[in-house]
Scaffold this motif. Structure first.
Motif, short mmCIF file in Angstrom:
data_model
loop_
_atom_site.label_atom_id
_atom_site.label_comp_id
_atom_site.label_asym_id
_atom_site.label_seq_id
_atom_site.Cartn_x
_atom_site.Cartn_y
_atom_site.Cartn_z
N LEU A 1 118.43 11.40 132.32
CA LEU A 1 117.65 12.02 131.24
C LEU A 1 117.97 13.51 131.14
CD1 LEU A 1 115.42 11.95 129.09
CD2 LEU A 1 113.75 12.27 130.94
N LEU A 2 118.04 14.18 132.27
CA LEU A 2 118.32 15.61 132.27
C LEU A 2 119.72 15.89 131.73
CD1 LEU A 2 116.83 18.19 133.09
CD2 LEU A 2 118.00 18.07 135.31
N ALA A 3 120.68 15.01 132.07
CA ALA A 3 122.05 15.19 131.59
C ALA A 3 122.11 15.02 130.07
CB ALA A 3 122.98 14.19 132.27
N LEU A 4 121.38 14.03 129.54
CA LEU A 4 121.36 13.81 128.10
C LEU A 4 120.73 15.01 127.38
CD1 LEU A 4 120.31 10.05 127.95
CD2 LEU A 4 122.54 11.01 127.37
N ILE A 5 119.64 15.52 127.94
CA ILE A 5 118.98 16.69 127.36
C ILE A 5 119.92 17.89 127.39
CG2 ILE A 5 117.10 18.34 127.63
CD1 ILE A 5 115.40 16.04 128.76
N ALA A 6 120.62 18.07 128.53
CA ALA A 6 121.54 19.20 128.66
C ALA A 6 122.67 19.11 127.64
CB ALA A 6 122.10 19.24 130.08
N SER A 7 123.19 17.89 127.42
CA SER A 7 124.26 17.73 126.43
C SER A 7 123.77 18.10 125.04
CB SER A 7 124.76 16.28 126.44
OG SER A 7 123.79 15.40 125.91
N GLY A 8 122.52 17.71 124.75
CA GLY A 8 121.94 18.08 123.46
C GLY A 8 121.76 19.58 123.34
N GLY A 9 121.32 20.22 124.42
CA GLY A 9 121.13 21.66 124.40
C GLY A 9 122.42 22.42 124.21
N VAL A 10 123.48 21.97 124.90
CA VAL A 10 124.79 22.62 124.77
C VAL A 10 125.31 22.46 123.35
CG1 VAL A 10 127.19 22.53 125.49
CG2 VAL A 10 125.37 22.39 127.20
N THR A 11 125.20 21.24 122.81
CA THR A 11 125.65 20.99 121.43
C THR A 11 124.90 21.87 120.45
OG1 THR A 11 126.16 18.68 121.95
CG2 THR A 11 125.92 19.24 119.63
N TYR A 12 123.59 21.99 120.66
CA TYR A 12 122.74 22.80 119.78
C TYR A 12 123.18 24.26 119.79
CZ TYR A 12 118.39 22.76 117.10
OH TYR A 12 117.47 22.78 116.09
N ILE A 13 123.41 24.80 120.98
CA ILE A 13 123.80 26.21 121.10
C ILE A 13 125.18 26.44 120.48
CG2 ILE A 13 124.43 28.02 122.74
CD1 ILE A 13 122.30 26.93 124.61
#
Length: 390
Positions: free
Chosen positions: A11-23
């Motif tokens: 879950l944390l990895a999926l959230i992190a991928s979303g955060g990186v994509t967003y930035i």
């Protein structure tokens, strides 16, 4: 215990991928907005304004007044209405304009029960009757400014094949508007802030037929609607992707002189039906443009992941949720000037955030299940699973 830890880290990895994509895309959008120079051309093309209508007699006089009052040379544009077998006074209203000597064509289209998409069928018939180099489309219930044609045409430099425009709901008084109408208005504006960030990078992800222009030669080059005629909707966005995939250049018109108004929906049921219909094109858009859906998936991981994380670690989930809000506010703060979103409207953002989080998922499911109606018809069973020759 071990399984719980594994799920947590996934879950944390999926959230992190979303955060990186967003930035990453926030930064790219910022520089895209800063560097974007819209194409401009003073050449006057012959234009065919194409409108399809079904039982729109009440709205046609307003639209026709707008179209006949354009500041574009009257001898360089025609109005072609494809009547999707209306049962009201549409024909008699249009005949009045023809008798008055205006450059108007009226095409009565029957047999809507024999086709999957009556609107595409009516548009096809109307486009076949056009004489212009540029096809410019809007809906019968829209209101266009007097500068609409000239503004949209000015974006057609020699290498541009399609120009997408902005459409927003007509709200005379924001303070007195209902929650439904405020949500619809702000949601569309915020959606286009993201989509137009893509346009500044040369990426055309979506458009709307209420405000769209394209070269007739480009329409013919991709086979018109022949490859997407099995889809009940998507005469705009799917056509755009066919052109993009064929190498045609597509740009967005950021000028308020081109912005179109449409009437707001009358109920939540109508809004659900509209957004479900839009979402029904998702699987085809995934085929057309997988990059865009990677971005959407990453953002969904960030959005929903933060909510799920709150049940595991409330502080961490809340921090991630706040990160989303902060990044969105940065994007909105910079780009809202282009879409007429005022500071007062942004006070509705918290309400929009709550509704949108669940509304988006609900309409996506409805769209994939084909639970919607379009121009009086439901998607035929099995059509949503048919890719045919796309």
């Amino acid at each position: 215990m071990l399984l719980g830890r594994i799920l947590f880290w996934i879950l944390l990895a999926l959230i992190a991928s979303g955060g990186v994509t967003y930035i990453v895309f926030l930064i790219r959008f910022y520089y895209g907005w800063k560097r974007y120079v819209p194409p401009s051309n003073n050449r006057k093309y012959r234009v065919s304004v194409v409108v399809t209508a079904r039982n729109e007699a009440r709205n046609l006089p307003t639209l026709m007044t707008c179209l006949l009052s354009q500041d574009y040379p009257s001898d360089l544009y025609e109005i072609v209405l494809g009547d999707d077998d209306s049962e009201d006074d549409t024909e008699s209203i249009m005949q009045k304009y023809i008798v008055a000597g205006h450059n108007v064509k009226y095409i009565k289209v029957k047999g809507r029960d024999k086709v999957i998409s009556p609107k595409k069928n009516a548009m096809n018939k109307a486009i076949d009757a056009t004489e212009g180099e540029i096809i410019l489309t809007t809906d019968a219930d829209c209101i266009v400014p007097v500068t609409w044609i000239s503004s949209m045409i000015s974006c057609f430099s020699d290498e541009v094949s399609m120009v997408a425009g902005y459409s927003r709901t007509l709200l005379s008084n924001w303070d007195k508007a209902s929650i439904l109408h405020k949500y619809e208005h702000l949601d569309f504006a915020l959606t286009y802030m993201v989509l137009c960030g893509g346009y500044t990078l040369g990426k055309s992800w979506a458009c709307i037929g209420q405000n769209l222009a394209y070269r007739k030669s480009a329409f013919d080059d991709v086979g018109g609607f022949s490859k997407i005629q099995n889809l009940i909707s998507g005469d705009d966005v799917n056509l755009m992707q066919l052109m993009r995939r064929k190498g045609h250049k597509i740009v967005f018109n950021f000028s308020p002189k081109s912005f179109v108004h449409t009437h707001p929906v009358k109920s939540w049921k109508q809004l659900v039906n509209q957004r479900s219909r839009w979402a029904s094109n998702m699987r085809y858009q995934l085929t057309f443009n997988p990059e865009f859906f990677f971005i959407l998936f990453s953002m969904a991981c960030l959005y929903w992941g933060s909510i799920i994380m709150m049940f595991v670690s409330f502080k961490l989930g809340l921090a991630i949720f706040c990160f989303r809000i902060i990044t969105e506010q940065i994007l909105i703060g910079y780009s809202r000037q282009y879409f007429g979103v005022t500071a007062k409207m942004l006070l509705f953002y918290p309400v929009w955030l709550v509704i949108q989080t669940f509304f988006l998922v609900f309409t996506m499911v409805m769209g994939q299940l084909g639970i919607f109606v379009w121009h009086g018809k439901k998607p035929p069973k099995g059509v949503l699973n048919a890719n045919h020759n796309i």
